[in-house]
Design a protein around this motif. Structure first.
Motif, PDB file in Angstrom:
ATOM      1  N   ARG A 195      11.412 -24.285 -64.890  1.00 46.36           N
ATOM      2  CA  ARG A 195      10.055 -23.941 -65.444  1.00 46.36           C
ATOM      3  C   ARG A 195       9.320 -25.234 -65.467  1.00 46.36           C
ATOM      4  N   VAL A 196       8.044 -25.326 -65.002  1.00 50.16           N
ATOM      5  CA  VAL A 196       7.235 -26.637 -65.234  1.00 50.16           C
ATOM      6  C   VAL A 196       5.850 -25.826 -65.793  1.00 50.16           C
ATOM      7  N   GLU A 197       5.610 -26.548 -67.004  1.00 46.71           N
ATOM      8  CA  GLU A 197       4.491 -26.139 -67.733  1.00 46.71           C
ATOM      9  C   GLU A 197       3.369 -27.169 -67.734  1.00 46.71           C
ATOM     10  N   ALA A 198       2.099 -26.766 -67.532  1.00 49.51           N
ATOM     11  CA  ALA A 198       1.119 -27.550 -67.213  1.00 49.51           C
ATOM     12  C   ALA A 198      -0.288 -27.245 -67.749  1.00 49.51           C
ATOM     13  N   VAL A 199      -1.134 -28.129 -67.703  1.00 46.31           N
ATOM     14  CA  VAL A 199      -2.476 -27.997 -68.072  1.00 46.31           C
ATOM     15  C   VAL A 199      -3.569 -28.535 -67.048  1.00 46.31           C
ATOM     16  N   ALA A 200      -4.452 -27.821 -66.568  1.00 46.94           N
ATOM     17  CA  ALA A 200      -5.614 -28.313 -65.538  1.00 46.94           C
ATOM     18  C   ALA A 200      -6.719 -28.312 -66.114  1.00 46.94           C
ATOM     19  N   ARG A 201      -7.700 -29.187 -65.565  1.00 47.40           N
ATOM     20  CA  ARG A 201      -8.923 -29.419 -66.428  1.00 47.40           C
ATOM     21  C   ARG A 201      -9.804 -29.279 -65.257  1.00 47.40           C
ATOM     22  N   GLY A 202     -10.840 -28.879 -65.281  1.00 48.62           N
ATOM     23  CA  GLY A 202     -12.304 -28.627 -64.513  1.00 48.62           C
ATOM     24  C   GLY A 202     -12.732 -30.104 -64.340  1.00 48.62           C
ATOM     25  N   ARG A 203     -13.182 -30.217 -63.192  1.00 45.86           N
ATOM     26  CA  ARG A 203     -13.756 -31.500 -62.550  1.00 45.86           C
ATOM     27  C   ARG A 203     -15.389 -31.949 -63.308  1.00 45.86           C
ATOM     28  N   ILE A 204     -16.044 -30.935 -63.582  1.00 42.99           N
ATOM     29  CA  ILE A 204     -17.613 -31.099 -64.273  1.00 42.99           C
ATOM     30  C   ILE A 204     -17.257 -30.792 -65.588  1.00 42.99           C
ATOM     31  N   LEU A 205     -17.160 -29.585 -66.111  1.00 43.01           N
ATOM     32  CA  LEU A 205     -17.086 -29.236 -67.389  1.00 43.01           C
ATOM     33  C   LEU A 205     -15.958 -29.413 -68.251  1.00 43.01           C
ATOM     34  N   ARG A 206     -14.776 -29.833 -67.480  1.00 44.17           N
ATOM     35  CA  ARG A 206     -13.657 -30.084 -68.088  1.00 44.17           C
ATOM     36  C   ARG A 206     -13.075 -29.027 -69.083  1.00 44.17           C
ATOM     37  N   PHE A 207     -13.223 -27.957 -68.518  1.00 42.61           N
ATOM     38  CA  PHE A 207     -12.620 -26.685 -69.326  1.00 42.61           C
ATOM     39  C   PHE A 207     -11.023 -26.677 -69.005  1.00 42.61           C
ATOM     40  N   SER A 208     -10.372 -26.372 -69.847  1.00 40.94           N
ATOM     41  CA  SER A 208      -8.733 -26.584 -69.704  1.00 40.94           C
ATOM     42  C   SER A 208      -8.380 -25.079 -69.257  1.00 40.94           C
TER      43      SER A 208
END
Length: 258
Positions: A195-208
């Motif tokens: 398993r790989v657990e991660a968080v991505a964030r938007g480029r403009i509004l930075r929503f996770s």
């Protein structure tokens, strides 16, 4: 010698104010987007952006009014009104894009390559801390089937390499895409899955957005399943599916570079 007096038509006040309002709305929109990026993400936090777009629409309406007044009275200010209209339309492009995605994409905020047995999110202390204690809830399989027609390319990634090698590719792909990797577990143990657990964030509004990747061994190689879930709202505008497809493309590039 007599001087000839030249009388020029006055400049339309509507044109003057449409230009002023257009530039003011641009400043308000930029400031509101900055505030959204700096604050804790929330749907309520988008209110300043909505307010900015009200001003944009007002500027556009005033520009239209200026054209009408100029046509009727012959006043000057066509350039001002045209500039205000162009600036307003440019600012409305992102809002139009959002509107199109709302209409054309299904109302999903959680997308998975495995709709029958989606990967489960980790409940470890580190993962919970990164997600502020939130664990994306399971959704009914019938709702997941909505994504089949909308996102036919969101499918499991089948590789002709051992699960351990697939795990390394998945981790490298997540890092290469700029995601924050929270924790990893190599394939093996009782379940045999990694398993790989991660968080991505938007480029403009930075929503996770929360991401979990599952790697399972197969007789002829390995299988990678990925699930991406939005933290806010019930409609992701297709962002989660796009993220999953970007991950699949990254894995493919890494496979070709082996």
């Amino acid at each position: 010698m007599h001087r000839r007096l030249v009388f020029e038509e006055p400049v339309s006040r509507a044109a003057i104010w449409s230009r002023r309002l257009a530039w003011f709305s641009l400043a308000v929109l930029a400031l509101s987007l900055l505030l959204v990026r700096l604050r804790e993400p929330s749907i309520e936090g988008l209110a300043p952006v909505a307010g900015a777009y009200v001003i944009v629409l007002a500027a556009l309406a005033l520009a239209f009014l200026a054209f009408i007044r100029i046509w009727q009275s012959g006043h000057r200010g066509v350039g001002m009104a045209a500039g205000a209209m162009l600036l307003s339309l440019i600012m409305l492009v992102p809002a139009g894009y959002v509107a199109v995605r709302l209409v054309t994409k299904p109302a999903l905020s959680d997308v998975s390559t495995d709709i029958e047995d989606p990967p489960a999110f980790s409940r470890s202390q580190a993962a919970l801390a990164a997600r502020s204690g939130r664990v994306p809830s399971d959704i009914p399989s019938e709702r997941r089937r909505l994504q089949r027609q909308a996102y036919p390319k969101v499918v499991p990634i089948l590789l002709e390499v051992p699960a351990d090698a697939a795990f390394n590719l998945a981790r490298r792909a997540a890092t290469g895409l700029g995601w924050q990797v929270l924790e990893t577990t190599r394939p093996g143990g009782r379940s045999g899955a990694g398993r790989v657990e991660a968080v991505a964030r938007g480029r403009i509004l930075r929503f996770s957005e929360d991401i979990t990747i599952r790697i399972r061994p197969r007789v002829d190689g390995s299988r990678i399943d990925i699930r991406s879930a939005s933290r806010l709202g019930s409609h992701d505008l297709g962002a989660n599916a796009a993220r999953i497809m970007a991950f699949a493309d990254e894995v493919e590039l890494l496979m070709e570079a082996r």
